[in-house]
Design a protein around this motif. Sequence first.
Motif, mmCIF file in Angstrom:
data_model
loop_
_atom_site.group_PDB
_atom_site.id
_atom_site.type_symbol
_atom_site.label_atom_id
_atom_site.label_comp_id
_atom_site.label_asym_id
_atom_site.label_seq_id
_atom_site.Cartn_x
_atom_site.Cartn_y
_atom_site.Cartn_z
ATOM 1 N N ARG A 115 28.790 41.728 41.989
ATOM 2 C CA ARG A 115 29.219 41.709 40.595
ATOM 3 C C ARG A 115 28.815 43.017 39.931
ATOM 4 N N ILE A 116 29.778 43.684 39.299
ATOM 5 C CA ILE A 116 29.537 44.964 38.635
ATOM 6 C C ILE A 116 29.901 44.798 37.168
ATOM 7 N N VAL A 127 29.801 42.595 30.725
ATOM 8 C CA VAL A 127 31.191 42.229 31.008
ATOM 9 C C VAL A 127 31.582 42.776 32.376
ATOM 10 N N ASP A 128 32.215 41.940 33.187
ATOM 11 C CA ASP A 128 32.595 42.357 34.527
ATOM 12 C C ASP A 128 33.660 43.448 34.495
ATOM 13 N N PRO A 131 43.697 48.349 36.247
ATOM 14 C CA PRO A 131 42.948 48.457 34.984
ATOM 15 C C PRO A 131 42.616 49.910 34.660
ATOM 16 N N GLU A 132 42.494 50.200 33.371
ATOM 17 C CA GLU A 132 42.217 51.572 32.954
ATOM 18 C C GLU A 132 40.809 52.013 33.338
ATOM 19 N N ASP A 133 39.859 51.110 33.280
ATOM 20 C CA ASP A 133 38.463 51.465 33.567
ATOM 21 C C ASP A 133 37.919 50.645 34.735
ATOM 22 N N GLY A 134 38.738 50.433 35.761
ATOM 23 C CA GLY A 134 38.302 49.675 36.921
ATOM 24 C C GLY A 134 37.333 50.449 37.786
ATOM 25 N N VAL A 135 36.744 49.758 38.748
ATOM 26 C CA VAL A 135 35.786 50.380 39.655
ATOM 27 C C VAL A 135 36.321 50.328 41.082
#
Length: 200
Positions: free
Chosen positions: A10-11, A17-18, A59-63
């Motif tokens: 989980r990040i 917020v995930d 997503p715009e700010d995904g990892v």
Amino acid sequence: MSYYTFKQRRIVDEDGVDYEVMHFSCDDDAIVDLPWLRGIRFEHAPPQPIRLRFEDDTPEDGVFIDYLGQPMPLVSQALRDVLLRAGAANLEFFDTIIEGAAEYEDIPRYYAMNVVGRIEVADPAQSTGVRAFGVMGADLYDTFVPREGLPQGLAIFRMAEQASTLLVSSQVVHLCEQLGVQTLEFLPLAPHGPGSPTKT
């Protein structure tokens, strides 16, 4: 030697917020349909580099994480290096190229990975109550007891009872900790449930 399954860690952001994970797709059905989960060497290697693209709902700010199971098993350069350093000799790696990758400074280099080898890990006489889809490893069973005499010295292999589940050695876990592979959570393959020798 102990073995572990793994999943995405989980990040979260500073507010707890995930973050959403970046995912890719491949438009070449012939490559996607290769027997990635059968634990066998490919008779013919796919053309390289394998062309991938970001999913439409990126997503715009995904990892970016170190392992993705779709559209085929994908590992980061860092996880690939860990597995090789741990002595894994049962892997086939294939170069990929990701359309639009230049727009992201933090994107790792990804390789498609074929893991050769499937091993039964559950004691069939003592592991009972197979659960519904959506769980992996020991959690596939209400009561799980590992099979005696599991092969030793393997860095990674597939679970025969559920081929989408990968197991790695304790050495891989330690190397991930040492070398900063931080997006995976490792779960020990240990007995659990009513009647098992120990409970987790």
